[in-house]
Structures are given as structure tokens and as C-alpha cells.
Design a protein around this motif. Sequence first.
Motif, mmCIF file in Angstrom:
data_model
loop_
_atom_site.group_PDB
_atom_site.id
_atom_site.type_symbol
_atom_site.label_atom_id
_atom_site.label_comp_id
_atom_site.label_asym_id
_atom_site.label_seq_id
_atom_site.Cartn_x
_atom_site.Cartn_y
_atom_site.Cartn_z
ATOM 1 N N ALA A 101 -31.563 38.575 -22.655
ATOM 2 C CA ALA A 101 -31.554 37.406 -23.539
ATOM 3 C C ALA A 101 -30.807 36.220 -22.920
ATOM 4 O O ALA A 101 -30.665 35.178 -23.556
ATOM 5 N N GLY A 102 -30.323 36.371 -21.677
ATOM 6 C CA GLY A 102 -29.699 35.256 -20.974
ATOM 7 C C GLY A 102 -28.202 35.122 -21.144
ATOM 8 O O GLY A 102 -27.639 34.060 -20.883
ATOM 9 N N PHE A 103 -27.528 36.191 -21.546
ATOM 10 C CA PHE A 103 -26.078 36.163 -21.720
ATOM 11 C C PHE A 103 -25.367 36.628 -20.461
ATOM 12 O O PHE A 103 -25.880 37.455 -19.722
ATOM 13 N N GLU A 104 -24.175 36.110 -20.259
ATOM 14 C CA GLU A 104 -23.244 36.681 -19.290
ATOM 15 C C GLU A 104 -22.464 37.754 -20.050
ATOM 16 O O GLU A 104 -21.964 37.506 -21.152
ATOM 17 N N ILE A 105 -22.348 38.947 -19.472
ATOM 18 C CA ILE A 105 -21.756 40.084 -20.162
ATOM 19 C C ILE A 105 -20.388 40.419 -19.580
ATOM 20 O O ILE A 105 -20.236 40.548 -18.369
ATOM 21 N N LEU A 106 -19.426 40.598 -20.459
ATOM 22 C CA LEU A 106 -18.124 41.154 -20.114
ATOM 23 C C LEU A 106 -18.007 42.455 -20.894
ATOM 24 O O LEU A 106 -18.459 42.526 -22.039
ATOM 25 N N GLU A 107 -17.406 43.478 -20.299
ATOM 26 C CA GLU A 107 -17.291 44.778 -20.956
ATOM 27 C C GLU A 107 -15.865 45.291 -20.894
ATOM 28 O O GLU A 107 -15.145 45.018 -19.938
ATOM 29 N N ALA A 108 -15.516 46.046 -21.929
ATOM 30 C CA ALA A 108 -14.247 46.777 -21.945
ATOM 31 C C ALA A 108 -14.482 48.049 -22.743
ATOM 32 O O ALA A 108 -15.197 48.030 -23.740
ATOM 33 N N ASN A 109 -13.881 49.152 -22.292
ATOM 34 C CA ASN A 109 -14.125 50.421 -22.983
ATOM 35 C C ASN A 109 -12.947 50.882 -23.834
ATOM 36 O O ASN A 109 -12.944 51.992 -24.340
ATOM 37 N N ASP A 110 -11.939 50.016 -23.996
ATOM 38 C CA ASP A 110 -10.886 50.294 -24.975
ATOM 39 C C ASP A 110 -10.334 48.960 -25.475
ATOM 40 O O ASP A 110 -10.553 47.912 -24.877
#
Length: 123
Positions: free
Chosen positions: A26-35
Motif C-alpha cells: 500500500a506504499g507505507f514505510e514499515i517500522l517493526e518492534a516485537n515488544d
Amino acid sequence: MSKPKILIVEDELSLVEALNRKFSQAGFEILEANDGEIGLKTALKEKPDVVMLDILMPKMDGIEAMKQIRQDKKWGKRVPIIMLTNVNDSTTVSEAANYQVFDFLIKTDWRLDDIVDLVKSKL
């Protein structure tokens, strides 16, 4: 124009992968965190356009992370926060509402495409 940035704070890796794929498409920049602890640090450093938080996570739950994000006087007060969780008790929903959660979504009730559409509508 830069891509909108979303932070996904979730400890279910398969859900993170699925959300990452959908938001990337969908054209987003993704940041992730698992906690929650890493999620909070990432949020305050990167200041994403939208934060998606699970509630039950290691190290810090999503409610506490949300409270600390809201303490940031500029970005944190206004950033859209969406709770995506399996927790569905009225006390938790009420507490989240006190901190201006934009949406409180129960994971099993939403399709991934609908979540992406909802996030787009918040921007």
C-alpha cells in the motif's frame, strides 16, 4: 512525496510479516518492534505517522507504551494510535479511550486489507 511511516508493535511474528507485506504493498514505510519497550524507543526516535500497538507483549504492554507515547508534548499527543489486539474487556477499552486511541481493533474481527484501509483513512 515521502511514504507514510507506520510502526507495528506486535509479538506475533506471522502477523507482523502479513501486516508488513500489506502495508508495503500500500506504499507505507514499515517500522517493526516485537515488544513494547523496543516499540516505545522506536516510536520516540522515528516519530511515525501511525502507531499500531498490540496490548499483551513482552517487556512492556501496549497500554503502558501508549501512555508514554502520549507524554511526548508534540508528536506523541497527536499521532494516531491503533490498538490491534485480542484483548476485549471493557476496562482495557475504556483505559485506551482515555489516551485517545483512534481505533481499538480485535484481531479476529478484521481482515488485513480492511486494517490497511482504516490506517489510510487516518492519514
